[in-house]
Write an enzyme that holds these catalytic residues in place. Structure first.
Site, mmCIF file in Angstrom:
data_model
loop_
_atom_site.group_PDB
_atom_site.id
_atom_site.type_symbol
_atom_site.label_atom_id
_atom_site.label_comp_id
_atom_site.label_asym_id
_atom_site.label_seq_id
_atom_site.Cartn_x
_atom_site.Cartn_y
_atom_site.Cartn_z
ATOM 1 N N ASP A 269 0.780 -1.233 0.000
ATOM 2 C CA ASP A 269 0.000 0.000 0.000
ATOM 3 C C ASP A 269 0.814 1.287 0.000
ATOM 4 O O ASP A 269 0.730 2.107 -0.920
ATOM 5 C CB ASP A 269 -0.973 -0.003 1.184
ATOM 6 C CG ASP A 269 -0.307 -0.324 2.519
ATOM 7 O OD1 ASP A 269 0.870 -0.689 2.535
ATOM 8 O OD2 ASP A 269 -0.990 -0.200 3.552
ATOM 9 N N GLU A 362 -10.323 -6.810 8.634
ATOM 10 C CA GLU A 362 -9.059 -6.850 7.912
ATOM 11 C C GLU A 362 -9.245 -7.398 6.502
ATOM 12 O O GLU A 362 -8.531 -7.008 5.589
ATOM 13 C CB GLU A 362 -8.039 -7.683 8.680
ATOM 14 C CG GLU A 362 -7.546 -7.047 9.962
ATOM 15 C CD GLU A 362 -6.667 -5.833 9.721
ATOM 16 O OE1 GLU A 362 -5.434 -5.948 9.806
ATOM 17 O OE2 GLU A 362 -7.225 -4.753 9.438
ATOM 18 N N GLU A 383 -7.339 4.161 7.908
ATOM 19 C CA GLU A 383 -7.286 4.412 6.458
ATOM 20 C C GLU A 383 -8.596 4.933 5.881
ATOM 21 O O GLU A 383 -8.602 5.870 5.076
ATOM 22 C CB GLU A 383 -6.853 3.135 5.732
ATOM 23 C CG GLU A 383 -5.382 2.820 5.834
ATOM 24 C CD GLU A 383 -4.997 2.207 7.165
ATOM 25 O OE1 GLU A 383 -3.783 2.166 7.473
ATOM 26 O OE2 GLU A 383 -5.903 1.777 7.914
#
Length: 620
Positions: A269, A362, A383
């Site tokens: 990421d 997750e 996020e």
């Protein structure tokens, strides 16, 4: 190639299915309805103050029950050392204290760290986590405490945090001593890299160091820090596939990919994030060139509107139809890049998962529309909140305030514990775990507070301060001061910053001419957030670079400009086979949504390809 009806419509049908699905779990805390009652300016002010109280509930809990250990155990009101045993949560919280204008706490915290913290300790630490949490936290607080313009300067401050940051970074330099330039994942702060240290590291672990080390080079006038981290990025990018995709894990000695799953989530990421942010902060066009090519490939091979999947980096065959919670940073990054429309659609899809469970797990399986086994937790990740903040800042659409309000409700009623906020072990039943990551204070509540403060009429360092700020992947404030962001002065070697005459320096001026419809990222030096953007992701086409560097021609690829070519010795995929796969990649995307029976068969066939989730990954 024109997309079929399935490719256009199935992803949106998937989103509708998630939004309308009956979860059948009595213990889920359902969020309050906000569609009919938007957040008013007055409520935004109350929510901002509520988030401030959330921060101090957790921060005070840490200081009273865990300090100087690394992190808080919010259920039992204890503490634990999780990274290096050097008051991690306090360091991670410093710039949030400054952002809140808490001069007393900020001053006392900086003073304690300056007098008590030291890094000449026999501890083996993660290079990635130590860089983004500790090094970034120290540098951000130093730049606030030493500058009158921030309004938070500490009169007695004498660069103690800066000295600690430089000492820490030098102790991590041995990790970069590898044949590829890609660093080891861990280093001992006293003895360097252990002989038994693993040679496997993640792409994010090796490619998410440029901001903090680059800033240190500019502040110390020593190019070594930026040199080694830029070498690491080049080492990773040189080993990309012919599709311009990178894998998840790589051998730092041989350069061989040990996990070839390409995606925008776990283990990869922030590699994408730091490419763009390094360009925005330092003005180094090489990072922009790499980002343009990497982003274009991600949007072509990984994007299945509005979701993202993981594919084989060589063939682009889908290997993992999964929404990974770390993917949720992507819409925020797209805001910085100027690609708003797909960011809006993807954010809506990701938030539909939050709405269903009260948190994002997750992993959420896009084939079965269920939480992925073994990935049911929510460790207070920021996020999705981060992307919500950036989308509100760019669009001022009040729907994102409603989203933020829902998130506050989830955290307050689902995660609040006696001394802080707890990990959620299972998003389906909201079971709690006695642990609170330091990034909850560094990022999660920070982005929530900034969101509602922006709606209330902002009065903070980020919105009204003397500089524009780039947020690190840990949410630390990195200011674009003249010393850091000399966008027209770069060293001729390795693109690193240098000052003075010890190293031959070539002065170059960029006269890049980029039309807004071709590349909005180039215009971000003015505000870094725009309210109008092109409607597709084709804006990242190659740009003309006349005058950028002596001897370069417009229209060349990054590899041609900088002499970086593919390292493909270990690839077994033939070129004609790769071409065939590329032509058919659009068809393969239709596999994203399958029936329950097909999903069972697919999961059975791919059982041996499941990820090892216990690997180093980005925390932001």
């Amino acid at each position: 190639m024109e997309k079929t009806w399935n490719q256009r419509c199935l992803p949106m049908l998937l989103l509708l299915a998630i939004l309308s699905a009956d979860t059948n779990h009595n213990n889920i805390i359902f969020l309050r309805q906000t569609a009919a009652d938007g957040v008013t300016p007055e409520e935004a002010t109350h929510l901002r103050d509520e988030v401030r109280e959330m921060f101090y509930h957790a921060f005070n809990g840490y200081m009273e029950h865990a300090f100087p250990l690394d992190e808080l155990k919010p259920l039992s009101c204890g503490g634990e050392d999780s990274l290096g045993g050097y008051a991690l949560t306090l360091i991670d919280s410093l710039d949030m204290l400054a952002l809140l204008g808490d001069r007393e706490r900020f001053t006392s915290s900086v003073d304690w760290i300056g007098k008590n913290l030291r890094f000449d300790i026999n501890k083996t630490v993660s290079v990635f986590e130590t860089t983004i949490r500790v090094l970034g936290g120290l540098l951000s607080a130093h730049l606030i405490a030493s500058d009158y313009a921030t309004g938070m300067r500490i009169p007695s401050y004498d660069n103690q945090l800066f000295d600690l940051a430089e000492d820490l970074a030098r102790r991590m330099l041995p990790a970069f001593d590898t044949p590829t330039g890609i660093p080891f994942g861990s280093v001992n702060l006293l003895y360097g890299v252990d002989e038994q240290e693993s040679r496997i590291t993640s792409t994010a672990g090796g490619g998410t160091l440029t901001l903090e080390f680059g800033m240190l080079s500019r502040l110390t006038n020593d190019p070594i820090f930026e040199q080694v981290t830029k070498n690491a990025v080049r080492g990773l990018w040189a080993r990309r596939s012919k599709l311009n995709l990178v894998g998840a894990h790589i051998n730092v000695f041989t350069g061989e990919w040990t996990q070839k799953d390409a995606g925008i989530g776990t283990s990869i990421d922030s590699f994408y994030e730091y490419l763009l942010k390094a360009y925005l902060l330092f003005g180094d066009e090489e990072y922009l060139f790499i980002f343009q090519e990497a982003y274009a490939a991600a949007m072509h091979y990984l994007y299945n509107d509005p979701w993202y999947v993981e594919v084989n980096m060589d063939s682009a065959a889908i290997v993992w139809p999964l929404f990974n919670s770390l993917q949720a940073f992507w819409p925020g990054l797209q805001v910085l890049a100027g690609d708003i429309d797909p960011a809006i659609r993807t954010h809506a899809a990701f938030f539909s998962v939050w709405k269903r469970y009260g948190f994002t797990p997750e992993g959420f399986n896009l084939a079965t529309l269920t939480v992925q086994q073994g990935q049911k937790s929510y460790p207070l990740r920021p996020e999705l909140i981060e992307s919500t903040y950036w989308l509100y800042k760019a669009t001022r659409d009040p729907r994102y305030l409603d989203v933020g309000r829902d998130m506050v409700v989830s955290l307050q009623y689902g995660a609040r514990c006696p001394c802080g906020y707890c990990h959620i072990v299972d998003v389906e039943f909201h079971n709690k775990e006695d642990h609170m990551e330091s990034f909850f204070l560094a990022e999660t509540v920070k982005y929530l507070w900034l969101l509602f403060d922006l709606a209330s009429g902002p009065d903070n360092l980020v919105e009204n301060g003397p500089y524009k700020y780039i947020f690190s992947t840990e949410g630390h404030l990195l200011p674009a001061t003249p010393q850091i962001s000399l966008t027209r002065e770069h060293c001729s070697y390795l693109g690193a910053y240098c000052k003075g005459g010890s190293i031959e320096q070539e002065s170059r001026k960029s006269d890049i001419s980029i039309h807004p419809q071709e590349n909005n990222a180039s215009a971000l030096s003015g505000s870094w957030v725009h309210s109008s953007y092109p409607s597709d992701s084709s804006f990242l086409k190659s740009t003309s670079t006349s005058g950028l560097m002596k001897g370069l021609c417009p229209g060349l690829t990054h590899g041609q400009k900088y002499g970086i070519s593919y390292v493909d010795a270990t690839s077994t995929v033939q070129e004609d086979h790769s071409t065939h796969q590329r032509e058919n990649v659009a068809d393969s995307h239709s596999l994203l949504v399958v029936s329950q029976q097909s999903a069972d068969n697919s999961l059975s066939n791919n059982k041996n390809n499941d990820h090892d989730m216990n690997v180093q990954e980005s925390s932001e």
